[in-house]
Design a protein around this motif. Structure first.
Motif, PDB file in Angstrom:
ATOM      1  N   LYS A 161      43.879  41.119  30.621  1.00  0.00           N
ATOM      2  CA  LYS A 161      44.117  40.973  32.058  1.00  0.00           C
ATOM      3  C   LYS A 161      43.924  42.306  32.786  1.00  0.00           C
ATOM      4  O   LYS A 161      43.431  42.335  33.920  1.00  0.00           O
TER       5      LYS A 161
ATOM      6  N   GLN B 288      40.300  42.645  33.236  1.00  0.00           N
ATOM      7  CA  GLN B 288      39.825  41.750  34.293  1.00  0.00           C
ATOM      8  C   GLN B 288      40.173  42.315  35.672  1.00  0.00           C
ATOM      9  O   GLN B 288      39.338  42.310  36.591  1.00  0.00           O
TER      10      GLN B 288
ATOM     11  N   LYS C  43      37.967  45.250  36.489  1.00  0.00           N
ATOM     12  CA  LYS C  43      36.625  44.852  36.939  1.00  0.00           C
ATOM     13  C   LYS C  43      36.633  44.445  38.405  1.00  0.00           C
ATOM     14  O   LYS C  43      35.723  44.808  39.175  1.00  0.00           O
TER      15      LYS C  43
END
Length: 639
Positions: A453, A456, A459
């Motif tokens: 996570k 993520q 990003k």
């Protein structure tokens, strides 16, 4: 030293005859000062316990602790063997005939109970023979039958005395007999003396040069009779090649020693009585400890707590040793052994060595049936559980391999499967270990999930930074908002605040860009008529480039109707502007986008932008109308 200065040689033969099991047992031991020879014949049919072996070992153990030729000592040894037989008589009554010969290599005594015989030969002749405790021997003693007929009489096996008799043991103790060089002692059970006559024994003795030859010859004579059924038979021969020569006793010295001993006894007699009293008190305390410890151990054994039972049996055994209670010492030693076997089996289970655990449990199961406190079914249940334990251990081992290989998901499945099996089978030691492994594996998976996570969110944050550079503020706000949600989910509060600042910065840039492009007028939100001259020019300029509010003909007609004064023209223009503002008052029809941020800043900004755009359009229309009215007024004045 006595043994080294004498020469005794022994040999024996013992066979089962026509039967599978040999119930006879012979053993002997020779110390430096004394030797003991014991022969027993089992009279019961118990398939698990051998009464002859039990009594022979009991007598020899006692003799080894304190060698003696005294009647009191030897009779006590036989009584302990009697008590041991009675204690072990659970399925059937254990019975045995016994003959015990003790010598100091110069003299010999014997104790007999039952129909095991002793033949004493000297110079090739029978010196004496022990008497049986049978009805046939009783008839011979009464003179009703010849003494030679006792070996063939039908009542020869009808014993009046034997070890294991519920009425107590009444053995025969023979007085000391002086041995001579060349004497031969022959110990035989009924299987030998019933079929081998005295004359045949003398013939074999004449031919034999040593005990081995004598016993072999007697066996050949027995088997040569070719009986249809041959009973268990045993013959043990002791050749006295040389006896120990004792120094003649000095009677004066002996009398002097006796007088000195009496004097010492008189002087210290009082202290001796005190010592005896203390010894009695200590013995009573040890007896009480033995009984309490034994009861506690039995309770633990019934409850299946074998580790505590083992400790209590050990305490009871030590107390029995203190009071010299050999019967209970053997009992508690045997029960301690059973407890130890079960405890060892449990230890092997914890180490996952199930083969050794099964072997230990099996030994405990075989012995547990002999002692009431132990539950055989409980031990059998432990044996039955071993297969389930082995399967659980196999799953746990496979889970360890998955864990070491980084396959935490499948490792968790195997651990959970093994833990369920351990709970169902009561494998508590494995269950505790599996709970730790499950917790460790879950922590690993949670850590990996959080890292994913974080990646993520990182990003999305990087995407927002790129969009900011590309001046795509709306896309940057969406990316930052997505990253903020993930950071909030994994409790990274510093990153949540950082995204909040990035969103605010993107909204500020977006608002500045919109103002620059004219989408947000600088005077938006001021009261009517309060625009300064510069703002009025900006609004008028914007009105020229926008669509007109009404046709030119209508404007001219309205201008002519108002009059020719400058004041009237100004009033008309003011009224027209007010009318345009009323027309622009409804909100814009374009929907306002809502941002994904929690506080709704982006949504409010976009809604305000739409309202301000509508207000700008109204201002443009008002400016156009005012210009048209001014043109009509100029035409009237010119006319």
């Amino acid at each position: 030293m006595r043994k080294d200065n004498s020469d005794f040689s022994t040999a024996f033969v013992s066979e089962a005859g026509s039967y599978i099991d040999n119930r006879d047992y012979f053993a002997f031991m020779e110390t430096d000062d004394m030797a003991c020879y014991v022969l027993a014949d089992g009279l019961d049919s118990d398939q698990e316990l051998h009464s002859a072996e039990m009594v022979v070992k009991t007598v020899l153990e006692n003799f080894m602790e304190k060698p003696s030729m005294s009647k009191r000592r030897l009779m006590r040894d036989l009584r302990e063997a009697q008590e041991w037989l009675q204690f072990e008589s659970r399925r059937v009554r254990l019975k045995a005939s016994l003959l015990m010969v003790v010598t100091n290599y110069n003299k010999m005594v014997y104790v007999s109970c039952g129909n095991v015989r002793l033949y004493h030969f000297r110079n090739g002749r029978l010196n004496f023979r022990s008497k049986d405790h049978s009805l046939a021997q009783s008839l011979a003693d009464d003179g009703r039958i010849p003494d030679e007929a006792t070996s063939t009489h039908e009542e020869r096996g009808n014993l009046l005395e034997y070890l294991g008799n519920p009425n107590g043991v009444h053995a025969h103790y023979a007085k000391k007999t002086q041995l001579a060089d060349g004497d031969v002692m022959l110990l035989t059970t009924s299987g030998m003396w019933e079929d081998v006559e005295l004359a045949e024994m003398l013939g074999a003795l004449e031919e034999a040069k040593d005990p081995v030859m004598l016993t072999d010859t007697l066996e050949e004579v027995l088997l040569s009779k070719q009986r249809r059924a041959v009973n268990n038979y045993t013959a043990a021969a002791i050749y006295v090649n040389k006896v120990f020569q004792e120094k003649p006793k000095n009677r004066r010295k002996l009398i002097k020693r006796i007088l000195i001993a009496l004097l010492v006894f008189i002087v210290v007699g009082g202290g001796a009585w005190i010592t005896l009293a203390r010894m009695a008190a200590n013995k009573a305390a040890a007896l009480e400890t033995m009984i309490e410890s034994a009861q506690t151990a039995d309770d633990y054994a019934r409850a299946g707590d074998y580790a505590k039972a083992l400790k209590s049996y050990s305490e009871a055994k030590n107390a029995a040793v203190k009071i010299n209670d050999k019967i209970h010492k053997r009992l508690y030693t045997a029960e301690q052994k059973v407890s130890q076997l079960v405890v060892d089996g449990d230890g092997y289970v914890e180490k996952a060595d199930f083969a050794k655990a099964e072997a230990s449990y099996e030994k405990a199961r075989k012995s547990a049936g002999l002692y009431p406190p132990f539950n055989v079914k409980d031990i059998e249940h432990k044996i039955d559980q071993l297969d389930s334990y082995a399967e659980t251990a196999s799953w746990m081992k496979d889970g360890d391999l998955k864990f070491q290989g980084g396959d935490y998901t499948n490792a968790l499945k195997l651990y959970q499967k093994a833990n369920k099996a351990a709970m169902e089978s009561g494998y508590t030691s494995a269950q505790k270990e599996l709970e730790k492994k499950i917790t460790e594996t879950n922590d690993k998976l949670a850590s990996i999930q959080q890292q994913l996570k974080e990646i993520q969110a990182g990003k999305l944050q990087a995407k927002g930074d790129r969009l900011m550079k590309d001046l795509d503020y709306e896309g940057a706000i969406d990316a930052y908002s997505g990253a903020q949600e993930i950071y909030q989910e994994i409790d990274k509060l510093e990153s949540v605040l950082a995204m909040e600042r990035s969103i605010a910065k993107a909204e500020e840039k977006q608002s500045a860009e919109q103002q620059k492009n004219g989408q947000l007028p600088a005077g938006l939100g001021l009261p009517d008529g309060a625009l300064n001259d510069a703002n009025a020019e900006d609004v008028a300029g914007a009105g020229l480039t926008s669509a007109t509010a009404a046709p030119a003909a209508d404007s001219q007609t309205k201008a002519a109707a108002t009059g020719s004064t400058g004041t009237g023209s100004a009033s008309t223009g003011s009224a027209s502007t007010s009318a345009v503002k009323k027309e622009a008052s409804p909100p814009s029809t374009s929907p306002a986008k809502s941002s994904s941020t929690g506080d709704g800043n982006a949504s409010s900004a976009k809604a305000a932008t739409s309202k301000e755009q509508g207000a700008a359009d109204s201002a443009s229309k008002a400016a156009g109308a005012s210009d048209s009215v001014s043109q009509d007024q100029a035409a009237v004045n010119g006319s």
